[in-house]
Design a protein around this motif. Structure first.
Motif, PDB file in Angstrom:
ATOM      1  N   LEU A  22       0.801  -1.263  -0.090  1.00  0.00           N
ATOM      2  CA  LEU A  22      -0.027  -0.095   0.078  1.00  0.00           C
ATOM      3  C   LEU A  22       0.969   1.319  -0.039  1.00  0.00           C
ATOM      4  O   LEU A  22       0.393   2.160  -0.705  1.00  0.00           O
ATOM      5  N   ALA A  23       2.032   1.323   0.808  1.00  0.00           N
ATOM      6  CA  ALA A  23       2.788   2.731   0.825  1.00  0.00           C
ATOM      7  C   ALA A  23       3.512   2.660  -0.659  1.00  0.00           C
ATOM      8  O   ALA A  23       3.651   3.801  -0.961  1.00  0.00           O
ATOM      9  N   ALA A  24       3.712   1.629  -1.154  1.00  0.00           N
ATOM     10  CA  ALA A  24       4.627   1.795  -2.329  1.00  0.00           C
ATOM     11  C   ALA A  24       3.650   2.221  -3.486  1.00  0.00           C
ATOM     12  O   ALA A  24       4.034   2.744  -4.498  1.00  0.00           O
ATOM     13  N   SER A  25       2.417   1.880  -3.308  1.00  0.00           N
ATOM     14  CA  SER A  25       1.446   2.111  -4.439  1.00  0.00           C
ATOM     15  C   SER A  25       0.540   3.251  -4.112  1.00  0.00           C
ATOM     16  O   SER A  25      -0.565   3.375  -4.739  1.00  0.00           O
ATOM     17  N   TYR A  26       0.947   4.218  -3.323  1.00  0.00           N
ATOM     18  CA  TYR A  26       0.169   5.364  -2.724  1.00  0.00           C
ATOM     19  C   TYR A  26      -0.405   5.935  -4.109  1.00  0.00           C
ATOM     20  O   TYR A  26      -1.434   6.466  -3.917  1.00  0.00           O
ATOM     21  N   PRO A  27       0.380   6.243  -4.765  1.00  0.00           N
ATOM     22  CA  PRO A  27      -0.229   7.152  -6.095  1.00  0.00           C
ATOM     23  C   PRO A  27      -1.295   6.527  -6.639  1.00  0.00           C
ATOM     24  O   PRO A  27      -2.343   7.174  -7.305  1.00  0.00           O
ATOM     25  N   ARG A  28      -1.557   5.292  -6.454  1.00  0.00           N
ATOM     26  CA  ARG A  28      -2.930   4.463  -7.108  1.00  0.00           C
ATOM     27  C   ARG A  28      -3.941   4.848  -6.055  1.00  0.00           C
ATOM     28  O   ARG A  28      -5.222   4.519  -6.552  1.00  0.00           O
TER      29      ARG A  28
END
Length: 628
Positions: A22-28
């Protein structure tokens, strides 16, 4: 699939959380939250509230973060999840700090409180009707309530004044709902009317506190209650000490999301509309200009209501445009000559009617207006066209309408895309100035070289310390400008005022114009004199005036003035941001040399040995030597 494994392509919010991505994909995340109903958005907020903002920043260091202090009279824990979700929905991170129950007087009144120590960007002081009725006697009269209301409004005003003195944070207050359980305790209608009048008068005083203290915003809860939201939940009020209902807190959080978006420079500037099914009913190509639905019948009246709202937004500085798959001739005829059309060509900066893909028309408009795609809101009733724009231009905000025109207005206004703290004359003049900008583009096309074009354009510049009347516009430039913004430092009016009045600091306003008209204030330079060195802490320039040499002329003026007033050198700061890479080489391109780093910012230095003259095509109508 066994053992609770999560497939790598599970891009739901829960799936990203379970897989640790989730943190790594936050822009999504904004896309995953965009169309969620309110109850599901709050549930998503519970999940997002577990996320460590620092972990997100390790992956995406340019993500805007707001420290939000939440204080008030009642239980406010249920506000945190929807607040976290609303900021995430707009691409931001929340660092919430929740105060103790009924701690607002201490939090705002004590300069040593933990609230001030947290250094918040936003302070939410959530008020509820029990701050009044907890202190009236039993039995009570309307006179008792009036005295308590006067005391509470005076208390809140004093707390607002203290907060304004002690922090640069924006303080958010709110009006007080008046539940029927209080009015119904009065058995005569005359007393009920008197109570209602006193209550509304107190709320009116709360609403005017923003005029007295520029850092204060008071949210009016009455429009939210008019949507049918319950002001309170009786059981949660009695058993959990909640002064406002969870549903009202969730809608309150949405309004805070709109404000936070503005404070982080993520507001929108342009509204691009489709035509068929959006601004009018029917299909222009089939029905002809006289056959479209607008102004007559129930559906025609609904489309007219929508056009009125669009025009209202345009009157307040929102740039309006049309991008439609239609032949240009009939579109022009309909907009100019239809007797019941509300929007006319004069309201629009461009009407792009063609059979090209709509993303191409939006991208071309963005280039011609010198705006980023993230400044645009696109409105269409076609799921296909909305999906196409989302895919081709993910930075553009897409508002999907449907076949029910009566709901168009609510869907457009739901997210306050164009909300701002304060409207000024520059805002209202913006559409006309952008229309002038399109005229400059046509003028440019008539020249063989940029040099000849600039020579004939007749650019003039005024560079001078900002006046008190210019301070709101100067602050607005720091809040709304992203591309040419060297320090990415967002300033509120009070901060600009303090800098302008501070010892050794100056806020220089940049105004410009040319043969096509007056552009108004288009930029500012913040300088600070320290130990024989002049430091440029920030340089902001509106995208409306790029590529005219104004930045070169103003830097030359600042350097020449520094040398004339005895400075030994000029230093300047560039801080990388999500959208200001284009000015990374501004200072090296103007004779500055690298001088190290400071807190993640690049430092540059000019020794003033060789100061270039301003470009010859620019005329100063007022410059720094005239201000000493």
């Amino acid at each position: 699939m066994t053992g609770g494994a999560v497939p790598a392509d599970d891009v739901t919010l829960a799936g990203l959380h379970r897989s640790g991505r989730l943190a790594a994909s936050y822009p999504r995340v904004p896309g995953l939250l965009a169309d969620l109903p309110d109850d599901e958005l709050t549930r998503a907020g519970h999940l997002l509230a577990r996320l460590d903002p620092d972990e997100v920043l390790r992956h995406h260091p340019s993500t805007p973060v707001l420290t939000v202090a939440v204080t008030g009279h009642s239980t406010l824990g249920p506000l945190v999840p929807p607040l976290t979700a609303e900021l995430a929905r707009h691409g931001m991170l929340a660092r919430p700090r929740l105060s103790d129950f009924d701690g607002y007087v201490f939090d705002l009144g004590d300069p040593g409180s933990a609230l001030y120590a947290a250094g918040p960007d936003l302070v939410l002081c959530v008020l509820d009707p029990d701050i009044v009725f907890d202190e009236v006697p039993v039995p009570w009269t309307v006179a008792d309530v009036e005295r308590t209301l006067d005391a509470k409004v005076a208390l809140v005003r004093g707390l607002a004044a203290a907060c304004h003195r002690r922090t640069d944070a924006t303080l958010v207050l709110n009006t007080l709902p008046l539940p029927r359980r209080f009015t119904a305790q009065l058995v005569d209608h005359r007393s009920r009317a008197r109570l209602g009048a006193a209550w509304r008068a107190a709320n009116a005083r709360l609403l005017t506190l923003g005029e007295e203290f520029p850092s204060v915003v008071t949210l009016d809860l009455d429009p939210l209650l008019a949507e049918g939201i319950a002001a309170e939940d009786p059981r949660l009020g009695r058993y959990a000490g909640m002064g406002l209902s969870p549903a009202l807190l969730a809608r309150y959080a949405r309004e805070i999301g709109h404000l936070a978006r503005h404070l982080t420079g993520r507001g929108k500037k342009a509204l691009v509309c489709d035509l068929d099914g959006t601004l009018w009913g029917g299909v222009l190509g089939d029905d002809g200009p006289d056959g479209v639905e607008v102004g007559e019948g129930p559906r025609g009246a609904a489309f007219t209501a929508f056009q009125k709202v669009v025009r209202q937004l345009g009157s307040q500085g929102v740039l309006l445009a049309v991008v439609s798959k239609n032949d240009p001739g009939p579109v022009d005829e309909a907009l100019r000559e239809h007797p019941r059309m509300t929007l006319r060509p004069a309201d629009l900066v461009r009407v792009a009617a063609s059979w090209r893909p709509k993303p191409d028309g939006i991208a071309e408009l963005a280039r011609d207006l010198n705006l980023g795609a993230d400044s645009f809101v696109f409105v269409d009733d076609s799921a296909y066209e909305c999906g196409l724009v989302r895919h081709a231009l993910p930075e553009v905000t897409v508002v999907r309408l449907d076949e029910e025109p009566a709901l168009h207005v609510d869907r457009l206004l739901r997210d306050g895309w164009f909300d701002t703290r304060e409207l000024n004359a520059e805002d209202r003049a913006r559409p006309a100035r952008y229309r002038e900008e399109l005229g400059r583009q046509s003028f440019l096309d008539s020249f063989d070289s940029i040099a000849d074009y600039l020579s004939e354009l007749g650019v003039w510049v005024r560079l001078a310390p900002v006046t008190e009347a210019e301070i709101p516009r100067a602050a607005q430039l720091t809040l709304r400008t992203n591309q040419f913004h060297t320090a990415v430092r967002r300033l509120q009016p009070a901060q600009v005022s303090a800098l302008a009045a501070g010892p050794g600091t100056r806020v220089l306003g940049i105004s410009s114009g040319d043969r096509f008209g007056d552009n108004g204030m288009v930029g500012l330079i913040v300088t600070r004199a320290e130990g024989g060195v002049l430091r440029i802490d920030n340089f902001v320039l509106s995208c409306r005036v790029f590529s005219r040499g104004i930045e070169t002329a103003c830097l030359a003026a600042v350097l020449a003035d520094a040398r004339a007033t005895g400075a030994g050198a000029v230093e300047a700061v560039y801080r990388p941001g999500p959208r200001n890479a284009g000015v990374r080489d501004l200072y090296p391109d103007h004779g500055f040399v690298p001088a190290g780093e400071e807190d993640g910012a690049l430092l540059f230095r000019h020794d003033l040995a060789d100061v270039a003259a301003p470009p010859p095509h620019i005329r100063f109508v007022e410059s720094l030597e005239e201000t000493h």
